[in-house]
Motif scaffolding. Structure first.
Motif, PDB file in Angstrom:
ATOM      1  N   ALA A   1      57.913  20.538  31.584  1.00  0.00           N
ATOM      2  CA  ALA A   1      57.761  21.795  30.832  1.00  0.00           C
ATOM      3  C   ALA A   1      56.377  22.363  31.107  1.00  0.00           C
ATOM      4  CB  ALA A   1      57.916  21.544  29.332  1.00  0.00           C
ATOM      5  N   SER A   2      56.288  23.663  31.116  1.00  0.00           N
ATOM      6  CA  SER A   2      54.988  24.308  31.305  1.00  0.00           C
ATOM      7  C   SER A   2      55.034  25.697  30.697  1.00  0.00           C
ATOM      8  CB  SER A   2      54.637  24.409  32.792  1.00  0.00           C
ATOM      9  OG  SER A   2      55.562  25.251  33.451  1.00  0.00           O
ATOM     10  N   GLY A   3      53.862  26.262  30.496  1.00  0.00           N
ATOM     11  CA  GLY A   3      53.825  27.616  29.922  1.00  0.00           C
ATOM     12  C   GLY A   3      52.413  28.117  29.745  1.00  0.00           C
ATOM     13  N   ASP A   4      52.317  29.331  29.284  1.00  0.00           N
ATOM     14  CA  ASP A   4      51.039  30.005  28.992  1.00  0.00           C
ATOM     15  C   ASP A   4      50.104  30.088  30.200  1.00  0.00           C
ATOM     16  OD1 ASP A   4      51.746  30.593  26.423  1.00  0.00           O
ATOM     17  OD2 ASP A   4      50.819  28.797  25.567  1.00  0.00           O
ATOM     18  N   TRP A   5      50.634  29.904  31.417  1.00  0.00           N
ATOM     19  CA  TRP A   5      49.780  30.014  32.610  1.00  0.00           C
ATOM     20  C   TRP A   5      49.315  31.452  32.812  1.00  0.00           C
ATOM     21  CZ3 TRP A   5      52.691  33.357  35.380  1.00  0.00           C
ATOM     22  CH2 TRP A   5      54.060  33.323  35.176  1.00  0.00           C
ATOM     23  N   TRP A   6      50.088  32.394  32.256  1.00  0.00           N
ATOM     24  CA  TRP A   6      49.705  33.801  32.392  1.00  0.00           C
ATOM     25  C   TRP A   6      48.526  34.152  31.490  1.00  0.00           C
ATOM     26  CZ3 TRP A   6      54.262  31.801  30.560  1.00  0.00           C
ATOM     27  CH2 TRP A   6      54.476  31.874  29.196  1.00  0.00           C
ATOM     28  N   ARG A   7      48.162  33.264  30.576  1.00  0.00           N
ATOM     29  CA  ARG A   7      47.034  33.540  29.668  1.00  0.00           C
ATOM     30  C   ARG A   7      45.738  32.920  30.175  1.00  0.00           C
ATOM     31  NH1 ARG A   7      48.668  31.428  24.071  1.00  0.00           N
ATOM     32  NH2 ARG A   7      46.719  32.398  23.438  1.00  0.00           N
ATOM     33  N   GLY A   8      45.765  32.348  31.361  1.00  0.00           N
ATOM     34  CA  GLY A   8      44.542  31.760  31.912  1.00  0.00           C
ATOM     35  C   GLY A   8      44.578  30.251  31.851  1.00  0.00           C
ATOM     36  N   THR A   9      43.658  29.632  32.557  1.00  0.00           N
ATOM     37  CA  THR A   9      43.654  28.167  32.671  1.00  0.00           C
ATOM     38  C   THR A   9      43.338  27.477  31.348  1.00  0.00           C
ATOM     39  OG1 THR A   9      41.391  28.422  33.455  1.00  0.00           O
ATOM     40  CG2 THR A   9      43.081  28.024  35.123  1.00  0.00           C
ATOM     41  N   ALA A  10      42.578  28.143  30.488  1.00  0.00           N
ATOM     42  CA  ALA A  10      42.218  27.523  29.203  1.00  0.00           C
ATOM     43  C   ALA A  10      43.441  27.334  28.310  1.00  0.00           C
ATOM     44  CB  ALA A  10      41.183  28.386  28.488  1.00  0.00           C
ATOM     45  N   HIS A  11      44.436  28.219  28.430  1.00  0.00           N
ATOM     46  CA  HIS A  11      45.611  28.145  27.568  1.00  0.00           C
ATOM     47  C   HIS A  11      46.818  27.509  28.259  1.00  0.00           C
ATOM     48  CE1 HIS A  11      43.282  31.446  25.684  1.00  0.00           C
ATOM     49  NE2 HIS A  11      43.703  30.866  24.581  1.00  0.00           N
ATOM     50  N   ALA A  12      46.759  27.384  29.560  1.00  0.00           N
ATOM     51  CA  ALA A  12      47.927  26.895  30.300  1.00  0.00           C
ATOM     52  C   ALA A  12      48.209  25.437  29.962  1.00  0.00           C
ATOM     53  CB  ALA A  12      47.677  27.047  31.792  1.00  0.00           C
ATOM     54  N   TRP A  13      49.480  25.075  29.977  1.00  0.00           N
ATOM     55  CA  TRP A  13      49.872  23.684  29.769  1.00  0.00           C
ATOM     56  C   TRP A  13      51.035  23.364  30.701  1.00  0.00           C
ATOM     57  CZ3 TRP A  13      54.894  23.096  27.947  1.00  0.00           C
ATOM     58  CH2 TRP A  13      55.461  24.235  27.343  1.00  0.00           C
ATOM     59  N   SER A  14      51.027  22.142  31.193  1.00  0.00           N
ATOM     60  CA  SER A  14      52.078  21.712  32.100  1.00  0.00           C
ATOM     61  C   SER A  14      52.208  20.204  31.958  1.00  0.00           C
ATOM     62  CB  SER A  14      51.710  22.088  33.536  1.00  0.00           C
ATOM     63  OG  SER A  14      52.715  21.664  34.398  1.00  0.00           O
ATOM     64  N   ARG A  15      53.416  19.725  31.748  1.00  0.00           N
ATOM     65  CA  ARG A  15      53.545  18.296  31.462  1.00  0.00           C
ATOM     66  C   ARG A  15      54.911  17.748  31.819  1.00  0.00           C
ATOM     67  NH1 ARG A  15      53.156  17.928  25.077  1.00  0.00           N
ATOM     68  NH2 ARG A  15      55.331  18.059  24.596  1.00  0.00           N
ATOM     69  N   GLU A  16      54.973  16.424  31.896  1.00  0.00           N
ATOM     70  CA  GLU A  16      56.236  15.726  32.120  1.00  0.00           C
ATOM     71  C   GLU A  16      56.450  14.777  30.954  1.00  0.00           C
ATOM     72  OE1 GLU A  16      55.726  13.873  35.877  1.00  0.00           O
ATOM     73  OE2 GLU A  16      56.402  15.626  36.995  1.00  0.00           O
ATOM     74  N   GLU A  17      57.454  15.063  30.170  1.00  0.00           N
ATOM     75  CA  GLU A  17      57.693  14.281  28.946  1.00  0.00           C
ATOM     76  C   GLU A  17      58.569  13.071  29.226  1.00  0.00           C
ATOM     77  OE1 GLU A  17      57.671  17.803  25.578  1.00  0.00           O
ATOM     78  OE2 GLU A  17      59.435  16.561  25.825  1.00  0.00           O
ATOM     79  N   TRP A  18      58.282  12.003  28.497  1.00  0.00           N
ATOM     80  CA  TRP A  18      59.073  10.775  28.571  1.00  0.00           C
ATOM     81  C   TRP A  18      59.318  10.268  27.152  1.00  0.00           C
ATOM     82  CZ3 TRP A  18      60.419   8.055  33.144  1.00  0.00           C
ATOM     83  CH2 TRP A  18      59.900   8.581  34.327  1.00  0.00           C
ATOM     84  N   ASP A  19      60.524   9.760  26.939  1.00  0.00           N
ATOM     85  CA  ASP A  19      60.826   9.016  25.711  1.00  0.00           C
ATOM     86  C   ASP A  19      60.872   7.551  26.095  1.00  0.00           C
ATOM     87  OD1 ASP A  19      61.048  11.320  24.170  1.00  0.00           O
ATOM     88  OD2 ASP A  19      63.161  11.576  24.702  1.00  0.00           O
ATOM     89  N   VAL A  20      60.032   6.735  25.494  1.00  0.00           N
ATOM     90  CA  VAL A  20      59.972   5.320  25.884  1.00  0.00           C
ATOM     91  C   VAL A  20      60.158   4.406  24.674  1.00  0.00           C
ATOM     92  CG1 VAL A  20      58.514   5.664  27.917  1.00  0.00           C
ATOM     93  CG2 VAL A  20      57.442   5.308  25.716  1.00  0.00           C
ATOM     94  N   GLU A  21      60.914   3.331  24.907  1.00  0.00           N
ATOM     95  CA  GLU A  21      61.065   2.290  23.885  1.00  0.00           C
ATOM     96  C   GLU A  21      60.216   1.114  24.321  1.00  0.00           C
ATOM     97  OE1 GLU A  21      65.083   1.015  23.261  1.00  0.00           O
ATOM     98  OE2 GLU A  21      64.492  -0.473  21.755  1.00  0.00           O
ATOM     99  N   LEU A  22      59.339   0.675  23.434  1.00  0.00           N
ATOM    100  CA  LEU A  22      58.406  -0.383  23.816  1.00  0.00           C
ATOM    101  C   LEU A  22      58.844  -1.733  23.260  1.00  0.00           C
ATOM    102  CD1 LEU A  22      54.962   1.398  23.294  1.00  0.00           C
ATOM    103  CD2 LEU A  22      56.423   1.370  25.303  1.00  0.00           C
ATOM    104  N   THR A  23      58.221  -2.755  23.778  1.00  0.00           N
ATOM    105  CA  THR A  23      58.560  -4.110  23.326  1.00  0.00           C
ATOM    106  C   THR A  23      58.180  -4.342  21.865  1.00  0.00           C
ATOM    107  OG1 THR A  23      56.460  -4.750  24.321  1.00  0.00           O
ATOM    108  CG2 THR A  23      58.458  -5.270  25.566  1.00  0.00           C
ATOM    109  N   ASP A  24      57.210  -3.576  21.343  1.00  0.00           N
ATOM    110  CA  ASP A  24      56.839  -3.752  19.927  1.00  0.00           C
ATOM    111  C   ASP A  24      57.835  -3.070  18.984  1.00  0.00           C
ATOM    112  OD1 ASP A  24      56.301  -1.087  20.271  1.00  0.00           O
ATOM    113  OD2 ASP A  24      54.211  -1.168  19.638  1.00  0.00           O
ATOM    114  N   GLY A  25      58.886  -2.456  19.533  1.00  0.00           N
ATOM    115  CA  GLY A  25      59.939  -1.866  18.700  1.00  0.00           C
ATOM    116  C   GLY A  25      59.782  -0.381  18.466  1.00  0.00           C
TER     117      GLY A  25
END
Lengths: 422, 237
Positions: free
Chosen positions: A377-401
């Motif tokens: 997901a990404s967005g706000d790149w049109w508002r400049g580098t200070a506001h831009a965000w870009s990421r790859e989300e993961w849902d993870v289940e860990l050994t601690d539950g």
């Protein structure tokens, strides 16, 4: 006997100022026209005074009914129709003159009359009323009354909106909140009495304190719902001043209430009695004083895909009531499940507990039991580098539950823990 | 003569008359949105009492809590959420069915007990939530760990006077014996949906989705204590 002076001019504000000096009863009948109610004895004098002071040649007409005065001003300016002679005067006027008074849908009736061969108001009054109503409905009867010079609308006198403002200059400087509260109490009682007399309540309060160092301390208090109880308003102002005290002694007070209609509620027998809004306002004021304005409120979502895009709104009693009303109407529509009471074993929605701000994290593969992703997901790149965000989300289940939502920040190049599903 | 079948232990034995259930649900109890839990709690969360919801991370305690708040706002009640770590996600809260305009959200890690005292004492709120889940972060210990028991009992007395349900969310019992009911949760199973890769016999992570969490709850204190029930938290996009 009352008489009406109709005045139409190119400078309505100036006309209004002159009219205020001539008569206390003024009706604003159109954007450029006024109606003055005067006595028969003073009508000539009033008209003369007006013509002397007015800018440019205004259109005027005097008659014993509103409609005759307006028609006289429009068709033959300067006409004075004697009392009881309205019918004779109007008979010769063209029927199209009524279009100046009628609203848009009704003015179409005039073309119908024209097709019937009706040219003057006298022709219209000569028509049998019963047959006219049979063809045009009740509007036909109204038209005929207007053609006879009878008022179908009452005179609506202009009333200036009252100002709910109290000011006081002090003889000596006030340094303590206690002594100031004593003065403020008297001001609030007078203000609330005036609000009560006008059937109004305070929607917000604007307090201006003149300080002894010749500066001004201003505070605006928005209330959760309109109210006019001096004791509650006093406690709210006091709490507000406790959290935002003036930096110097007080030498003058000015308090203005912005009026609104008081809250009228008819509760249902089937719903729980809601909280007293005055009490709720006091509770909110205490919390705001304790924790700060930015930490108390209702959350609201911004219209964006950016994660965690929220802002805080002050709690509003009235809007919440409205939303409930909307909800009750939407509940009647099947398919809109939101906010409905549940009494079943259906799954409940899973929730994410957020970390604010998100925590940079490090995970090794042997800690992960299961995962899904990446969801880019990404967005706000049109508002400049200070506001831009870009990421790859993961849902993870860990050994601690725990089941976590983490993401790889593509701009900052780091792993971040966003929250835990709980 | 026929032998009368003995009622099976557990939930099926907990029967309640319909009218009584309605009255209790609306006046004395606040529904949780999960019928099994409402039956275990004899109608729902008790108004005027302190109830603790506790459990480890990902045990469904926050989902359960938001379900309770959604029930309260659906009835037109005001709810307050005292959130020292600002953990609440309003987007998920709205998805859970909460009317956000009826939710008073209080953030900030300082003076949270004073804020709770004001809210519970003032009345007018159907539910007041005190979220004490730290999620591994440090909270000023003076706020709740060393809070004296009289403070909790003062809150309990205030809640009883105003018929406000005070819910404490935590990883353990925080308010000691002032708590009337303790609902302990734990995660049974996480459900992932997806397709299995035929070559490797495993699920590729990009073809998998978090479907939901199956949770088990146990009542640790009060009527029907040590009764168990399960509920399912479904992930919504």
């Amino acid at each position: 006997m009352r008489r009406f002076i109709a005045i139409f001019s190119s400078n309505p504000p100036h006309t209004f100022l002159i009219a205020q000096r001539l008569s206390p009863r003024i009706e604003i009948c159109s954007p450029d026209g006024l109606l003055l109610e005067v006595t028969a004895r003073s009508e000539r004098k009033a008209l003369k005074t007006f013509l002397e002071q007015a800018e440019g040649p205004p259109k005027t007409g005097i008659a014993s009914t509103r409609i005759t005065a307006i028609l006289a001003a429009h068709t033959r300016s300067g006409t004075v129709v004697p009392d009881g002679k309205e019918l004779d005067y109007l008979a010769s006027l063209p029927v199209g003159g009524l279009s100046l008074i009628l609203q848009e849908p009704d003015s179409k009736l005039l073309s119908t009359l024209f097709q019937w061969g009706i040219r003057t108001l006298g022709d219209l009054t000569a028509l049998p009323e019963k047959d006219l109503v049979a063809r045009l409905g009740q509007k036909g009867s109204h038209l005929q009354k207007m053609a006879r010079g009878e008022d179908v609308q009452l005179f609506q006198s202009y009333v200036e909106a009252p100002q709910f403002k109290e000011s006081r200059e002090l003889e000596w400087t006030l340094d303590s909140l206690e002594s100031f509260t004593f003065i403020l109490n008297g001001i609030l009682e007078r203000l609330c009495t005036r609000l009560h007399n006008y059937g109004q309540a305070a929607d917000s309060l604007h307090l201006i304190l003149q300080l002894d160092d010749h500066t001004v301390h201003e505070r605006t208090l928005r209330l959760a719902s309109p109210m006019r109880h001096p004791k509650i308003l006093l406690s709210l102002l006091r709490l507000d001043l406790q959290s935002h005290p003036p930096h110097s002694g007080i030498v003058g007070i000015s308090l203005q209430a912005i009026p609104a209609r008081p809250r009228l509620i008819q509760n249902s027998l089937l719903e729980l009695s809601s909280s007293n809004p005055e009490k709720l306002s006091r509770t909110l004021a205490r919390l705001t004083t304790l924790l700060g304005e930015e930490n108390v409120g209702t959350p609201a979502l911004l219209d964006t895909h950016r994660p965690d895009a929220i802002y805080m709104n002050p709690l509003q009693v009235e809007s919440a009531r409205c939303s409930r009303k909307e909800k009750s109407t939407s509940a009647s529509h099947p398919g809109k499940k939101k906010g409905a009471l549940r009494e079943s074993d259906d799954p409940i929605p899973l929730t994410l507990r957020r970390f604010r701000p998100p925590l940079p994290t490090q995970l090794s593969t042997h800690q992960i039991v299961a995962c899904s992703g990446p969801w880019r997901a990404s967005g706000d790149w049109w508002r400049g580098t200070a506001h831009a965000w870009s990421r790859e989300e993961w849902d993870v289940e860990l050994t601690d539950g725990s089941i976590r939502r983490i993401y790889w920040d593509l701009l900052k190049k780091l792993w971040v823990l966003e929250g835990i599903y709980d | 003569m026929r032998d009368q079948a003995s009622p099976s232990p557990g939930i099926s034995a907990l029967t309640i008359r319909g009218s009584e259930f309605y009255e209790k649900t609306h006046r004395q109890y606040l529904g949780t949105g999960i019928r099994t839990l409402d039956l275990l709690l004899s109608g729902g969360i008790q108004r005027g009492h302190i109830t603790q919801i506790m459990g480890p991370p990902s045990s469904g305690k926050t989902s359960l809590l938001l379900s309770i708040l959604a029930q309260a706002t659906a009835r037109g009640e005001w709810v307050a959420y005292i959130d020292p770590f600002s953990s609440l996600d309003p987007d998920f809260a709205q998805k859970a069915g909460i009317d956000l305009k009826r939710l008073l959200w209080i953030r900030g890690s300082k003076k949270i007990l004073e804020a709770t005292d004001i809210l519970v004492g003032a009345g007018g709120f159907g539910v007041v939530v005190l979220d004490l889940v730290t999620q591994g972060r440090t909270m000023d210990s003076r706020i709740f760990q060393k809070t004296s028991f009289p403070a909790w009992f003062r809150l309990k007395r205030a809640a009883r006077k105003t018929s406000t349900a005070l819910l404490i969310l935590g990883q353990g019992v925080n308010a000691g014996s002032a708590v009337s009911r303790v609902i302990s949760l734990r995660r049974q199973k996480t459900q992932w949906s997806g397709t299995t890769d035929k070559k490797t016999g495993t699920d590729p992570h990009h073809a998998r989705l978090l479907h939901g969490i199956c949770n088990e709850l146990e009542l640790l204190r009060g009527k029907n204590s040590h009764s168990h029930a399960t509920f399912y938290c479904h992930f919504q996009l």
